[in-house]
Design a protein around this motif. Structure first.
Motif, PDB file in Angstrom:
ATOM      1  N   LEU A  12       0.849  -1.185   0.000  1.00 58.70           N
ATOM      2  CA  LEU A  12       0.000   0.000   0.000  1.00 58.70           C
ATOM      3  C   LEU A  12       0.884   1.234   0.000  1.00 58.70           C
ATOM      4  CD1 LEU A  12      -2.384  -1.171   2.857  1.00 58.70           C
ATOM      5  CD2 LEU A  12      -2.737  -1.416   0.407  1.00 58.70           C
ATOM      6  N   VAL A  13       0.685   2.093  -0.971  1.00 61.71           N
ATOM      7  CA  VAL A  13       1.406   3.361  -1.031  1.00 61.71           C
ATOM      8  C   VAL A  13       0.477   4.421  -0.470  1.00 61.71           C
ATOM      9  CG1 VAL A  13       2.547   5.039  -2.525  1.00 61.71           C
ATOM     10  CG2 VAL A  13       2.717   2.590  -3.034  1.00 61.71           C
ATOM     11  N   ASN A  14       0.973   5.163   0.507  1.00 60.76           N
ATOM     12  CA  ASN A  14       0.119   6.096   1.244  1.00 60.76           C
ATOM     13  C   ASN A  14       0.719   7.497   1.282  1.00 60.76           C
ATOM     14  OD1 ASN A  14      -2.086   6.594   3.306  1.00 60.76           O
ATOM     15  ND2 ASN A  14      -0.287   7.171   4.478  1.00 60.76           N
ATOM     16  N   LEU A  20      -8.449   6.106   5.405  1.00 60.00           N
ATOM     17  CA  LEU A  20      -8.577   5.039   4.405  1.00 60.00           C
ATOM     18  C   LEU A  20      -7.569   3.927   4.661  1.00 60.00           C
ATOM     19  CD1 LEU A  20      -9.068   7.130   1.147  1.00 60.00           C
ATOM     20  CD2 LEU A  20     -10.786   5.749   2.330  1.00 60.00           C
ATOM     21  N   LEU A  21      -6.373   4.309   5.048  1.00 59.13           N
ATOM     22  CA  LEU A  21      -5.337   3.324   5.354  1.00 59.13           C
ATOM     23  C   LEU A  21      -5.750   2.460   6.542  1.00 59.13           C
ATOM     24  CD1 LEU A  21      -2.482   2.257   4.735  1.00 59.13           C
ATOM     25  CD2 LEU A  21      -1.616   4.007   6.308  1.00 59.13           C
ATOM     26  N   LEU A  22      -6.287   3.077   7.572  1.00 59.38           N
ATOM     27  CA  LEU A  22      -6.760   2.351   8.756  1.00 59.38           C
ATOM     28  C   LEU A  22      -7.823   1.325   8.365  1.00 59.38           C
ATOM     29  CD1 LEU A  22      -6.915   1.981  11.844  1.00 59.38           C
ATOM     30  CD2 LEU A  22      -8.570   3.832  11.875  1.00 59.38           C
ATOM     31  N   CYS A  23      -8.749   1.733   7.546  1.00 53.21           N
ATOM     32  CA  CYS A  23      -9.828   0.845   7.080  1.00 53.21           C
ATOM     33  C   CYS A  23      -9.247  -0.331   6.276  1.00 53.21           C
ATOM     34  CB  CYS A  23     -10.776   1.657   6.220  1.00 53.21           C
ATOM     35  SG  CYS A  23     -12.438   1.082   6.225  1.00 53.21           S
ATOM     36  N   VAL A  42       4.105   1.723   2.282  1.00 52.09           N
ATOM     37  CA  VAL A  42       5.114   2.713   1.932  1.00 52.09           C
ATOM     38  C   VAL A  42       4.463   4.065   2.175  1.00 52.09           C
ATOM     39  CG1 VAL A  42       6.591   3.665   0.127  1.00 52.09           C
ATOM     40  CG2 VAL A  42       6.115   1.190   0.196  1.00 52.09           C
ATOM     41  N   ASP A  43       4.943   4.774   3.184  1.00 48.79           N
ATOM     42  CA  ASP A  43       4.365   6.079   3.505  1.00 48.79           C
ATOM     43  C   ASP A  43       5.245   7.173   2.917  1.00 48.79           C
ATOM     44  OD1 ASP A  43       2.290   7.621   5.123  1.00 48.79           O
ATOM     45  OD2 ASP A  43       4.202   8.542   5.683  1.00 48.79           O
ATOM     46  N   ASN A  44       4.641   7.998   2.090  1.00 48.07           N
ATOM     47  CA  ASN A  44       5.347   9.062   1.386  1.00 48.07           C
ATOM     48  C   ASN A  44       5.328  10.368   2.167  1.00 48.07           C
ATOM     49  OD1 ASN A  44       6.261   7.655  -0.867  1.00 48.07           O
ATOM     50  ND2 ASN A  44       4.303   7.839  -1.899  1.00 48.07           N
ATOM     51  N   ALA A  45       5.928  10.346   3.347  1.00 45.42           N
ATOM     52  CA  ALA A  45       6.085  11.544   4.188  1.00 45.42           C
ATOM     53  C   ALA A  45       4.749  12.196   4.524  1.00 45.42           C
ATOM     54  CB  ALA A  45       7.042  12.537   3.525  1.00 45.42           C
ATOM     55  N   SER A  46       3.773  11.379   4.922  1.00 42.59           N
ATOM     56  CA  SER A  46       2.461  11.916   5.304  1.00 42.59           C
ATOM     57  C   SER A  46       2.593  12.821   6.522  1.00 42.59           C
ATOM     58  CB  SER A  46       1.497  10.775   5.650  1.00 42.59           C
ATOM     59  OG  SER A  46       1.230   9.995   4.512  1.00 42.59           O
ATOM     60  N   GLU A  55       2.756   2.004  12.643  1.00 47.08           N
ATOM     61  CA  GLU A  55       3.778   1.517  13.557  1.00 47.08           C
ATOM     62  C   GLU A  55       3.201   1.076  14.903  1.00 47.08           C
ATOM     63  OE1 GLU A  55       8.123   3.071  13.592  1.00 47.08           O
ATOM     64  OE2 GLU A  55       6.937   4.319  14.961  1.00 47.08           O
ATOM     65  N   LEU A  56       2.266   1.837  15.437  1.00 43.88           N
ATOM     66  CA  LEU A  56       1.706   1.542  16.754  1.00 43.88           C
ATOM     67  C   LEU A  56       0.577   0.513  16.734  1.00 43.88           C
ATOM     68  CD1 LEU A  56       1.623   5.161  18.220  1.00 43.88           C
ATOM     69  CD2 LEU A  56       3.207   3.323  18.808  1.00 43.88           C
ATOM     70  N   SER A  57      -0.257   0.571  15.722  1.00 44.65           N
ATOM     71  CA  SER A  57      -1.472  -0.250  15.711  1.00 44.65           C
ATOM     72  C   SER A  57      -1.371  -1.544  14.907  1.00 44.65           C
ATOM     73  CB  SER A  57      -2.646   0.570  15.165  1.00 44.65           C
ATOM     74  OG  SER A  57      -2.854   1.709  15.966  1.00 44.65           O
ATOM     75  N   PHE A  58      -0.399  -1.634  14.031  1.00 39.93           N
ATOM     76  CA  PHE A  58      -0.280  -2.806  13.167  1.00 39.93           C
ATOM     77  C   PHE A  58       1.173  -3.297  13.159  1.00 39.93           C
ATOM     78  CE2 PHE A  58      -3.902  -0.378  11.661  1.00 39.93           C
ATOM     79  CZ  PHE A  58      -4.877  -1.356  11.545  1.00 39.93           C
ATOM     80  N   PRO A  59       1.613  -3.888  14.265  1.00 38.15           N
ATOM     81  CA  PRO A  59       3.015  -4.304  14.364  1.00 38.15           C
ATOM     82  C   PRO A  59       3.427  -5.384  13.356  1.00 38.15           C
ATOM     83  CG  PRO A  59       1.754  -5.120  16.226  1.00 38.15           C
ATOM     84  CD  PRO A  59       0.851  -4.203  15.468  1.00 38.15           C
ATOM     85  N   GLY A  60       2.483  -6.096  12.801  1.00 37.50           N
ATOM     86  CA  GLY A  60       2.807  -7.121  11.813  1.00 37.50           C
ATOM     87  C   GLY A  60       2.987  -6.582  10.412  1.00 37.50           C
ATOM     88  N   VAL A  61       2.741  -5.302  10.232  1.00 35.79           N
ATOM     89  CA  VAL A  61       2.866  -4.671   8.918  1.00 35.79           C
ATOM     90  C   VAL A  61       4.270  -4.093   8.788  1.00 35.79           C
ATOM     91  CG1 VAL A  61       2.064  -2.726   7.503  1.00 35.79           C
ATOM     92  CG2 VAL A  61       0.407  -4.159   8.712  1.00 35.79           C
ATOM     93  N   ARG A  62       4.899  -4.341   7.665  1.00 32.86           N
ATOM     94  CA  ARG A  62       6.214  -3.745   7.402  1.00 32.86           C
ATOM     95  C   ARG A  62       6.013  -2.319   6.901  1.00 32.86           C
ATOM     96  NH1 ARG A  62       9.637  -6.449   3.010  1.00 32.86           N
ATOM     97  NH2 ARG A  62       9.470  -4.557   1.804  1.00 32.86           N
ATOM     98  N   LEU A  63       6.591  -1.370   7.591  1.00 34.70           N
ATOM     99  CA  LEU A  63       6.449   0.042   7.263  1.00 34.70           C
ATOM    100  C   LEU A  63       7.735   0.562   6.656  1.00 34.70           C
ATOM    101  CD1 LEU A  63       4.954   2.797   7.426  1.00 34.70           C
ATOM    102  CD2 LEU A  63       5.887   3.010   9.750  1.00 34.70           C
ATOM    103  N   GLU A  64       7.605   1.168   5.489  1.00 34.74           N
ATOM    104  CA  GLU A  64       8.730   1.839   4.834  1.00 34.74           C
ATOM    105  C   GLU A  64       8.385   3.323   4.792  1.00 34.74           C
ATOM    106  OE1 GLU A  64      11.504   0.338   3.743  1.00 34.74           O
ATOM    107  OE2 GLU A  64      10.778  -1.661   4.302  1.00 34.74           O
ATOM    108  N   ARG A  65       9.200   4.142   5.444  1.00 33.96           N
ATOM    109  CA  ARG A  65       8.971   5.590   5.471  1.00 33.96           C
ATOM    110  C   ARG A  65       9.834   6.248   4.389  1.00 33.96           C
ATOM    111  NH1 ARG A  65       7.136   7.898  10.841  1.00 33.96           N
ATOM    112  NH2 ARG A  65       6.678   6.091  12.143  1.00 33.96           N
ATOM    113  N   SER A  66       9.172   6.939   3.494  1.00 31.93           N
ATOM    114  CA  SER A  66       9.881   7.691   2.465  1.00 31.93           C
ATOM    115  C   SER A  66      10.069   9.115   2.959  1.00 31.93           C
ATOM    116  CB  SER A  66       9.048   7.695   1.170  1.00 31.93           C
ATOM    117  OG  SER A  66       9.653   8.526   0.216  1.00 31.93           O
ATOM    118  N   GLY A  67      11.151   9.734   2.620  1.00 32.09           N
ATOM    119  CA  GLY A  67      11.432  11.095   3.074  1.00 32.09           C
ATOM    120  C   GLY A  67      10.656  12.169   2.349  1.00 32.09           C
ATOM    121  N   SER A  68       9.981  11.779   1.258  1.00 31.40           N
ATOM    122  CA  SER A  68       9.194  12.752   0.482  1.00 31.40           C
ATOM    123  C   SER A  68       8.076  12.009  -0.239  1.00 31.40           C
ATOM    124  CB  SER A  68      10.071  13.496  -0.507  1.00 31.40           C
ATOM    125  OG  SER A  68      10.613  12.599  -1.455  1.00 31.40           O
TER     126      SER A  68
END
Length: 71
Positions: A12-14, A20-23, A42-46, A55-68
């Motif tokens: 998921l690119v966010n 919407l992501l939470l849902c 993949v979070d695009n610097a939201s 990070e807090l609510s879905f520990p089983g999800v791999r989170l990639e933080r993009s700087g922009s």
């Protein structure tokens, strides 16, 4: 591979779509145990707290933080 468990990845690119992501993650959490799936966000610097929510609510999800917002 014959005889192995089914594998699938959801990517998921966010960008600033926290609600919407939470849902979406809630639904994926419900169905993925049967699928042996990996979920990647993949979070695009939201600026709306999306990445922190993942990070807090879905520990089983791999989170990639993009700087922009790279799309």
């Amino acid at each position: 591979m014959a005889g192995s468990d089914p594998r699938v990845a959801f990517v998921l690119v966010n960008w600033n779509t926290r609600d919407l992501l939470l849902c979406c993650l809630g639904e994926l959490e419900r169905i993925t145990p049967e699928l042996h799936a990996e979920v990647v966000v993949v979070d695009n610097a939201s600026a709306d707290g999306s990445a922190d929510l993942v990070e807090l609510s879905f520990p089983g999800v791999r989170l990639e933080r993009s700087g922009s917002n790279v799309g």
